[in-house]
Motif scaffolding. Structure first.
Motif, short mmCIF file in Angstrom:
data_model
loop_
_atom_site.label_atom_id
_atom_site.label_comp_id
_atom_site.label_asym_id
_atom_site.label_seq_id
_atom_site.Cartn_x
_atom_site.Cartn_y
_atom_site.Cartn_z
N VAL A 270 96.87 50.63 -6.95
CA VAL A 270 96.31 50.06 -6.41
C VAL A 270 96.40 48.36 -7.12
CG1 VAL A 270 94.48 50.44 -5.74
CG2 VAL A 270 95.56 48.31 -4.35
N ARG A 271 96.35 47.68 -6.75
CA ARG A 271 95.57 46.39 -7.13
C ARG A 271 95.46 45.49 -5.94
NH1 ARG A 271 95.73 41.44 -10.80
NH2 ARG A 271 93.49 40.46 -10.60
N TRP A 272 97.14 45.21 -4.96
CA TRP A 272 97.04 44.39 -3.95
C TRP A 272 97.28 45.06 -2.61
CZ3 TRP A 272 95.08 39.60 -5.47
CH2 TRP A 272 95.19 39.38 -7.09
N ILE A 273 96.84 44.31 -2.10
CA ILE A 273 96.95 45.58 -0.27
C ILE A 273 97.27 44.00 0.10
CG2 ILE A 273 94.21 44.45 0.27
CD1 ILE A 273 94.52 48.32 0.02
N THR A 274 96.90 44.18 1.84
CA THR A 274 97.25 43.26 2.32
C THR A 274 96.46 42.48 2.60
OG1 THR A 274 95.57 44.62 4.55
CG2 THR A 274 98.36 45.42 4.46
N SER A 275 95.28 42.44 2.60
CA SER A 275 94.18 41.01 2.42
C SER A 275 93.74 40.50 0.89
CB SER A 275 93.33 41.71 3.30
OG SER A 275 92.39 42.68 1.71
N GLY A 276 94.75 41.31 0.12
CA GLY A 276 94.79 40.44 -1.06
C GLY A 276 94.09 41.31 -1.97
N LEU B 105 106.22 36.13 4.82
CA LEU B 105 105.39 37.59 4.87
C LEU B 105 105.13 38.52 6.41
CD1 LEU B 105 102.58 38.44 3.31
CD2 LEU B 105 101.02 37.08 4.57
N SER B 106 105.40 37.22 7.28
CA SER B 106 105.12 38.79 8.73
C SER B 106 106.02 39.19 8.91
CB SER B 106 104.65 37.82 9.44
OG SER B 106 104.88 38.71 10.84
N ASP B 107 107.55 38.80 8.58
CA ASP B 107 108.69 39.61 8.42
C ASP B 107 108.87 40.73 7.54
OD1 ASP B 107 109.41 37.69 10.01
OD2 ASP B 107 110.79 36.46 8.68
N ILE B 108 108.29 41.01 6.37
CA ILE B 108 107.95 41.17 4.98
C ILE B 108 107.15 42.92 5.82
CG2 ILE B 108 107.10 42.50 3.06
CD1 ILE B 108 107.49 39.22 2.32
N HIS B 109 106.09 42.81 6.27
CA HIS B 109 105.27 43.09 6.94
C HIS B 109 105.95 44.73 8.01
CE1 HIS B 109 102.14 43.88 4.09
NE2 HIS B 109 101.96 42.46 4.12
N LYS B 110 106.88 43.19 8.87
CA LYS B 110 107.12 43.63 10.31
C LYS B 110 108.50 44.43 9.60
CE LYS B 110 109.81 41.81 14.20
NZ LYS B 110 110.64 41.07 15.15
N GLN B 111 109.65 44.21 8.49
CA GLN B 111 110.14 45.24 8.27
C GLN B 111 110.24 46.29 7.71
OE1 GLN B 111 111.88 42.11 5.86
NE2 GLN B 111 113.90 41.82 7.06
N ALA B 112 108.72 46.20 7.38
CA ALA B 112 107.93 47.59 6.21
C ALA B 112 107.29 48.25 7.00
CB ALA B 112 106.91 47.53 5.42
N LEU C 66 90.52 32.47 4.66
CA LEU C 66 91.63 32.12 5.61
C LEU C 66 92.70 33.56 5.37
CD1 LEU C 66 93.58 30.71 5.95
CD2 LEU C 66 94.01 30.02 3.67
N ASN C 67 91.70 34.11 3.83
CA ASN C 67 92.99 35.34 4.06
C ASN C 67 92.94 36.17 4.72
OD1 ASN C 67 93.55 34.47 1.13
ND2 ASN C 67 91.99 35.49 0.48
N THR C 68 91.09 36.34 5.31
CA THR C 68 90.81 37.36 6.77
C THR C 68 91.01 37.15 7.51
OG1 THR C 68 88.54 37.95 5.44
CG2 THR C 68 88.66 38.30 8.03
N CYS C 69 91.25 36.15 7.91
CA CYS C 69 92.54 35.44 9.19
C CYS C 69 94.14 36.52 8.76
CB CYS C 69 92.10 34.07 9.43
SG CYS C 69 90.89 33.23 10.27
N ILE C 70 94.75 35.60 7.51
CA ILE C 70 95.98 36.27 7.75
C ILE C 70 96.05 37.59 7.93
CG2 ILE C 70 97.83 36.22 5.99
CD1 ILE C 70 96.59 33.73 4.93
N ASP C 71 95.49 37.77 7.30
CA ASP C 71 95.48 39.48 7.69
C ASP C 71 95.23 40.01 8.70
OD1 ASP C 71 96.02 42.25 5.94
OD2 ASP C 71 93.65 42.69 6.10
N THR C 72 93.81 39.68 9.11
CA THR C 72 94.14 39.49 11.03
C THR C 72 95.00 39.51 12.09
OG1 THR C 72 91.37 39.88 10.22
CG2 THR C 72 92.38 39.63 12.73
N PHE C 73 95.69 38.55 11.92
CA PHE C 73 96.63 37.69 12.60
C PHE C 73 98.06 38.07 11.62
CE2 PHE C 73 92.48 35.67 13.54
CZ PHE C 73 92.06 36.34 15.06
#
Length: 542
Positions: free
Chosen positions: A188-194, A132-139, A233-240
């Motif tokens: 939209v339906r899905w965004i960075t945090s779900g 997931l981190s790699d996907i957003h890093k590349q994007a 958990l979703n909030t932490c994933i989105d934040t970090f």
């Protein structure tokens, strides 16, 4: 209503009536000159939705430019209804690789089959978060390529776009829109945090299921605890994990005062691919327009080969099976169980299948690499839809009133099937534990218990009973934003408030402090008066 029509048409000659209708339409319907729209899509199944919007915008006379990467899987460089800007990247974005979801699914099924080993689960989750981190890093590199390339950026400025249309699943377009100072619309339906609502609208976890947790709105205490934990958990994933890639770009190009998440929340309009016939009720906001099922349409005639096959099913009808665009196929041990169950039913089966045909395949099953899914579901002989629970397929099944046998595999598919189960229109199976006997029993229950079809027909009736088609709603709001150069009057600024102000923690703290001070003052006054009274009584007694 028919009587009114008859009287009206009887009083006005046909030509006059036609001219009157056209005149009223021109006077009452808002219009907009062809606008220039910059689009940031997400590849894969998301592109199917975005492409439909783009086609209709092109038909309406708008000039559409799509930003794509050189490694894009579905988004082609040349198309009759849009022009493209191709961004070269050093490597493909992970989700643009066709085998990514297949390998992801295989790993997940292996972990489920092996049981709930904590080590295996942690390893899988770690791999998932890394991917997931790699996907957003590349994007995020798409934004770097645009913002660093002054010639390209100036060319985009010179085009004088009217707005930016973004799929915020990969939200790098938000940064470019901010640089260009253009209004934004989210498809939209899905965004960075779900799920998108959690970013733009109040989302009480007491009755709003969190993305990743399959539950209904009627949750028990333990379910509410789990729901809150998933939200955190979703909030932490989105934040970090996700947002730091975009935060760095925001600071780098706009300074420390610009908050990426505020840019994300500040979109003018949210075209939400949601219909509350399917979704559970929840709070919403004025700048959210609901377009769930906007890709649905009446079925067209089948090819002669397919029509001949479905007609050969006789009174039994046929079943459609498809796992969508992302997952090309299930492991052979699972497909063999499915094929063995299909071979035991009188219905014909049309199965979108890529890969090695199962050896247990029956004569009643036709394997195809591609199928006109909407047209098959709309056929009068369609009896059931075996599906993974992707949003597009779910809405097409609702539109045509075909009950679902769900085999959810990834992401939101578990939640989608659960929503239909809660409404009595679907029954699900666990892919990791699927056997031919379980699958056969599920098929027979959905086919022979009329409640499944009746409930889905009811959902279909509700879904279709709207003032305008969801696609028309989407086009209207896009053109609304172009006409008015944004829709800031519909957007709350509450997202800019600090958390303690948003939840009124400071207000509650202030009121509690006042109450404590008042209480202390009253208690102190009473004690003082009591002491004085006691002292005044002692001399008299002496």
């Amino acid at each position: 209503m028919q009587r009114f029509k008859a009287v009206t048409m009887g009083c006005i000659p046909g030509l006059s009536a036609l001219l009157l209708i056209l005149s009223v339409s021109l006077l009452t319907c808002p219009s907009v000159q062809g606008g220039k729209i910059l689009v940031f899509p997400v590849d894969g199944s998301h592109w199917v939705n975005m492409n439909l919007l783009i086609q209709n915008l092109h038909t309406r006379g708008h000039e559409v430019t799509v930003v794509r990467t050189s490694t894009s899987w579905y988004v082609k460089e040349n198309a009759p209804h849009y022009r493209s800007i191709t961004i070269p990247l050093p490597a493909a974005i992970v989700i643009e690789e066709e085998d990514f979801f297949v390998s992801f699914l295989v790993k997940m099924l292996e972990i489920k089959k092996a049981g709930s080993s904590p080590i295996a689960f942690i390893n899988f989750y770690w791999e998932m978060l890394s991917a997931l981190s790699d996907i957003h890093k590349q994007a995020s590199l798409v934004g770097v390529e645009i913002l660093e390339n002054k010639t390209l950026l100036q060319s985009i400025r010179d085009t004088q776009f009217d707005m930016v249309l973004i799929d915020p699943g990969l939200p790098v377009g938000v940064l470019v829109a901010h640089e260009l100072k253009l209004p934004t619309v989210f498809n939209v339906r899905w965004i960075t945090s779900g799920e998108g609502h959690f970013v733009v609208a109040p989302s009480p976890t007491s009755y709003v299921p969190t993305a990743g947790y399959a539950a209904s709105t009627d949750m028990t205490f333990s379910e509410r605890v789990q729901n809150l934990l998933f939200y955190l958990l979703n909030t932490c994933i989105d934040t970090f994990v996700v947002c730091p890639h975009y935060d760095r770009l925001a600071v780098r190009y706009f300074g420390p005062d610009v908050n990426f998440y505020h840019l994300l929340q500040g979109a003018d309009m949210w075209l939400m691919r949601v219909d509350f016939v399917f979704e559970f009720p929840r709070p919403t906001m004025p700048n959210i327009a609901y377009i769930g099922g906007f890709q649905c349409k009446p079925s067209q005639a089948l090819s002669s080969e397919l029509e001949e096959f479905v007609l050969s099913s006789g009174e039994h009808g046929f079943i459609v099976m498809s796992l969508g665009t992302l997952v090309k196929g299930l492991p052979i041990e699972i497909t063999s169980e499915i094929a063995a169950a299909f071979a035991q039913i009188p219905q014909k089966v049309i199965w979108r299948h890529v890969g090695e045909p199962p050896k247990t395949l029956g004569n009643n099953t036709l394997l195809v690499k591609w199928m006109p899914q909407n047209d098959l579901l709309g056929h009068p002989k369609a009896r059931a839809f075996v599906a993974h629970g992707g949003t597009n397929g779910v809405y097409e099944a609702i539109y045509h009133g075909v009950p679902i046998i769900g085999i959810p595999l990834l992401f939101d598919q578990f939640e989608n099937i659960l929503r239909l189960e809660a409404r009595g229109a679907a029954k699900s199976l666990d892919a990791s534990k699927l056997t031919s006997q379980d699958f056969l029993e599920t098929i027979q229950e959905v086919l022979h218990n009329p409640s499944y079809r009746n409930n889905m027909k009811r959902l279909s009736s509700l879904h279709r009973d709207t003032p305008m088609h969801p696609l028309e709603t989407a086009i209207y709001w896009i053109e609304f934003v172009i006409r008015h150069k944004g829709a800031s009057h519909l957007r709350t600024e509450s997202y800019k408030m600090p958390w303690y102000a948003y939840y009124s923690v400071d207000v509650v703290g202030f009121l509690v402090a006042i109450l404590l001070i008042f209480t202390a003052a009253v208690v102190g006054t009473i004690r003082f008066l009591c002491l004085r009274l006691c002292r005044s009584r002692k001399p008299k007694q002496e």
